[in-house]
Design an enzyme around this catalytic site. Structure first.
Site, PDB file in Angstrom:
ATOM      1  N   CYS A   2       0.817  -1.222   0.000  1.00 23.11           N
ATOM      2  CA  CYS A   2       0.000   0.000   0.000  1.00 23.11           C
ATOM      3  C   CYS A   2       0.848   1.268   0.000  1.00 23.11           C
ATOM      4  CB  CYS A   2      -0.987   0.002   1.159  1.00 23.11           C
ATOM      5  SG  CYS A   2      -0.264  -0.150   2.808  1.00 23.11           S
ATOM      6  N   ASP A  16      -7.866   5.324  -1.043  1.00 22.00           N
ATOM      7  CA  ASP A  16      -7.396   4.084  -0.434  1.00 22.00           C
ATOM      8  C   ASP A  16      -6.788   3.176  -1.505  1.00 22.00           C
ATOM      9  OD1 ASP A  16      -7.104   1.615   0.843  1.00 22.00           O
ATOM     10  OD2 ASP A  16      -8.969   1.794   1.961  1.00 22.00           O
ATOM     11  N   HIS A  29      -5.877   0.058  -1.274  1.00 21.33           N
ATOM     12  CA  HIS A  29      -6.017  -1.372  -0.978  1.00 21.33           C
ATOM     13  C   HIS A  29      -7.006  -2.104  -1.900  1.00 21.33           C
ATOM     14  CE1 HIS A  29      -4.313   0.355   2.717  1.00 21.33           C
ATOM     15  NE2 HIS A  29      -3.737  -0.820   2.868  1.00 21.33           N
TER      16      HIS A  29
END
Length: 218
Positions: free
Chosen positions: A45, A167, A169
């Protein structure tokens, strides 16, 4: 896989009342788990957030280092020990700032916040950053080690405050920004919900740099 650009565009402001809102300038690409065919779930990440930072302000893949190039750079500059290349070791904001300087594109400035609760005290800094033409802000901590990028801030009345979070992810091949928005991979989050009050955080604020690119990216 074709990367999506400016995936926050179209989101409604989070505050219904009077508020000061500032978003990043320029353009970026959304880098996420597996977007280049490498399965980096569980460890990549920070690298993906760094790649998003490197794609700013043009929103193009030119000049964005691959994960192998990032690891090689950190090992070569002595920040990481021999054997870091090819590992699944995480990186954070400090390593990201070193890589931004190494690859000679976007400039990164670090800010340390001892506890997540203290991020409320950084709202004006973030507002000035985005309002002044700044780019995405990488965020990472210790108890909250999930790297993410901030794309904007909205300050309402009293203690009402929101950050626009991207994000990295996500796993898969998103077809459109609206798909990511609906699933919450990019969206406005209330400050108290976006950060762990007991985790420290580092921020890497990106801005324009006049330095030419000097290092290979592959």
């Amino acid at each position: 896989m074709e990367l999506l650009r400016d995936v926050h565009v179209g989101l409604a402001p989070p505050s219904r009342g009077p508020a000061r809102l500032a978003l990043l300038s320029g353009h970026y690409l959304y880098y996420h788990y597996g977007c280049d065919g490498l399965d980096d779930r569980g460890w990549g990440c920070g690298y993906r957030t760094l790649q998003t930072l490197c794609s700013w302000p043009e929103g193009q893949p030119v000049g964005v280092p691959g994960l192998a190039a990032v690891q090689a750079a950190l090992e070569d500059m002595g920040d990481k020990p021999p054997g870091f290349r090819g590992s699944r070791d995480w990186i954070g904001c400090v390593e990201a700032s070193l890589c931004l300087a190494h690859f000679g594109g976007t400039q990164g400035r670090l800010c340390h916040v001892p506890r997540g609760a203290g991020l409320h005290g950084e709202l004006e800094r973030l507002y000035s950053h985005f309002a002044g033409g700044g780019g995405p802000v990488m965020v990472g901590g210790d108890a909250d080690a999930r790297s993410k990028a901030l794309l904007g801030v909205c300050i309402g009345s009293g203690t009402e405050a929101y950050v626009l979070v991207l994000d990295p992810h996500y796993w898969g091949a998103p077809k459109s920004p609206s798909e990511l928005q609906a699933a919450g991979w990019v969206g406005w989050r209330e400050m108290n919900e976006a950060f762990d009050p007991n985790s420290f955080y580092n921020l890497c604020l990106t801005s324009h740099s006049s330095e030419p690119q000097q290092h290979p990216l592959d």
